[in-house]
Design an enzyme around this catalytic site. Structure first.
Site, PDB file in Angstrom:
ATOM      1  N   HIS A   1       7.259 -34.117 -44.115  1.00 51.24           N
ATOM      2  CA  HIS A   1       7.849 -35.060 -43.158  1.00 51.24           C
ATOM      3  C   HIS A   1       8.619 -36.146 -43.904  1.00 51.24           C
ATOM      4  O   HIS A   1       8.118 -36.726 -44.873  1.00 51.24           O
ATOM      5  CB  HIS A   1       6.750 -35.684 -42.301  1.00 51.24           C
TER       6      HIS A   1
ATOM      7  N   HIS B   1       7.299 -22.415 -50.041  1.00 48.84           N
ATOM      8  CA  HIS B   1       8.135 -23.515 -49.555  1.00 48.84           C
ATOM      9  C   HIS B   1       7.248 -24.562 -48.885  1.00 48.84           C
ATOM     10  O   HIS B   1       6.256 -24.217 -48.227  1.00 48.84           O
ATOM     11  CB  HIS B   1       9.168 -23.007 -48.538  1.00 48.84           C
TER      12      HIS B   1
ATOM     13  N   HIS C   1      -7.542 -36.328 -38.147  1.00 50.90           N
ATOM     14  CA  HIS C   1      -7.338 -37.577 -37.407  1.00 50.90           C
ATOM     15  C   HIS C   1      -8.347 -38.614 -37.890  1.00 50.90           C
ATOM     16  O   HIS C   1      -9.547 -38.364 -37.903  1.00 50.90           O
ATOM     17  CB  HIS C   1      -7.517 -37.324 -35.905  1.00 50.90           C
TER      18      HIS C   1
ATOM     19  N   ASN D   1      14.720 -40.735 -41.339  1.00 49.95           N
ATOM     20  CA  ASN D   1      13.420 -40.388 -40.757  1.00 49.95           C
ATOM     21  C   ASN D   1      13.664 -39.990 -39.300  1.00 49.95           C
ATOM     22  O   ASN D   1      13.880 -40.849 -38.443  1.00 49.95           O
ATOM     23  CB  ASN D   1      12.463 -41.575 -40.838  1.00 49.95           C
TER      24      ASN D   1
ATOM     25  N   CYS E   1       4.860 -39.323 -35.663  1.00 53.17           N
ATOM     26  CA  CYS E   1       5.753 -38.400 -36.372  1.00 53.17           C
ATOM     27  C   CYS E   1       5.130 -37.039 -36.659  1.00 53.17           C
ATOM     28  O   CYS E   1       5.847 -36.108 -37.027  1.00 53.17           O
ATOM     29  CB  CYS E   1       6.218 -39.037 -37.677  1.00 53.17           C
TER      30      CYS E   1
END
Length: 420
Positions: free
Chosen positions: A317, A313, A228, A350, A149
């Site tokens: 996700h 702003h 990561h 989602n 995602c």
């Protein structure tokens, strides 16, 4: 002086426009219809139907989310051609609209980047776009798969790099996830959750480094920070595509997902903070880190910088209601910062990597963006990854996006209050 400044301007990543899949009423799946279709498929046990019902009841999703119509057929239409058709309906439309809005011809595109985690046919999705729009033979194309995602920000980072390499050009980025071939028809609870949350969505973004486009570009990319945690086995395995004990393929979400997302977020903002925070916040954050290392972590709580001082702003996700609530809590954001993401989850579900663009569209449509405003896009995904993109508004933006026509904020607040 002009010669010294010219290369910098040429390598700028300017966002000309972004467009999204608009509402398709025939694809709409209220919770009651979702459960009826699940029962009619005869793939799920009564216990699994009850579990999905409970997840939906507190998911943060409304009744206006969308699924491919083939999933409601009996038997469900989940062939390769059905999956391609879904991609065409979602992404060809978004690309057509973004090109029409900007007046850019398909043959002016210098690079095409598509990210879709779970559907990667041959020819590639990027090649499908190039074929449909009859683009030039010298177009550079990339197809990003399996990156989850947060891959939309990875795609933007790749676009930034291509704009540094290719002078005077346009880069088309398309972010989506394909539902048709990735619906889970088994009964393992941890693999049923994606069925309850993931819905159809897609977005197309047009970026450029052309100097003459600077006056009409909406935003300029300031930073991309990618974190990561793949070296950590628990993080690597918290979102995994696999077969269940019956051999049915799906995506498994581990119970440690939220904790791992929190770790990834902390690592990401540790790198992002010095790039965007005022010096006063940087000093407080650095002082806290030194104190915790030298005097002990138990004596000092970690200091979370006030990112409201860095951004007007935030586009979070829409991984789920819990994800948005936790980010709002961890970063001490006000409701005004989190509401656009909450509204996107409610109206669209989602929608994977494209969700941050629907959130930005909500902000443009319902709040407006002033020239100079800073926007933080924050994505999470398998691997496990936490990625940030920071944009600065080049102009005032008060565009009304069709995806947000007739949205009733008060109804959302009432419905979410009922969900508890």
């Amino acid at each position: 002086l002009l010669c010294c400044m010219l290369p910098c301007r040429l390598s700028s990543a300017l966002l000309q426009h972004h467009h999204h899949l608009q509402r398709i009423c025939s694809w709409m799946v209220p919770a009651a219809r979702f459960l009826d279709c699940s029962r009619a498929s005869k793939k799920f046990t009564p216990e699994s139907i009850e579990f999905q019902s409970k997840i939906l009841a507190r998911s943060g999703l409304g009744d206006d989310t969308y699924l491919p119509p083939g999933l409601a057929q009996q038997p469900p239409a989940t062939s390769m051609s059905d999956a391609r058709w879904e991609f065409e309906q979602v992404c060809f439309t978004a690309v057509k609209d973004v090109l029409a809005k900007t007046g850019v011809s398909p043959r002016q595109i210098g690079c095409v980047i598509v990210n879709c985690s779970l559907f990667n046919p041959t020819p590639s999705l990027s090649a499908m776009i190039m074929n449909h729009f009859k683009m030039s033979s010298n177009v550079v194309n990339y197809n990003l798969g399996g990156m989850g995602c947060s891959a939309g920000i990875v795609a933007i980072d790749l676009a930034r790099q291509m704009l540094q390499l290719l002078p005077n050009t346009y880069v088309l980025v398309v972010s989506t996830e394909n539902i048709t071939q990735n619906w889970y028809f088994g009964n393992t609870k941890s693999m049923l959750i994606p069925n309850c949350l993931f819905r159809v969505g897609g977005a197309a973004m047009l970026l450029s480094n052309k100097r003459r486009e600077g006056w009409r570009a909406k935003y300029e990319l300031q930073h991309v920070v990618r974190t990561h945690l793949a070296a950590n086995d628990a993080a690597f395995n918290c979102v995994v595509e696999q077969e269940d004990s019956e051999g049915t393929r799906g995506v498994k979400l581990s119970k440690e997902l939220m904790a791992i997302a929190g770790e990834a977020l902390k690592a990401n903002i540790t790198t992002l903070g010095p790039l965007v925070l005022p010096i006063s916040e940087q000093m407080l954050f650095a002082g806290n880190m030194v104190a915790r290392k030298s005097l002990g972590k138990k004596r000092f709580r970690p200091y979370i910088p006030d990112f409201k001082l860095a951004f007007e702003h935030v586009c979070i996700h829409t991984g789920g209601r819990g994800v948005i609530d936790e980010i709002e809590k961890q970063l001490s954001l006000t409701q005004d910062y989190a509401d656009p993401s909450r509204a996107t989850l409610y109206r669209f579900g989602n929608i994977s990597s494209s969700s941050i663009w629907y959130v930005l569209a909500y902000i443009e449509s319902h709040k407006g963006v002033r020239k100079g405003d800073r926007i933080w896009q924050l994505g999470f995904g398998s691997g496990f990854k936490c990625n940030s993109a920071v944009w600065r508004a080049n102009t005032r933006v008060n565009e009304k996006h069709a995806a947000w026509d007739d949205f009733d904020h008060d109804k959302m607040v009432a419905d979410l209050a009922q969900q508890g």
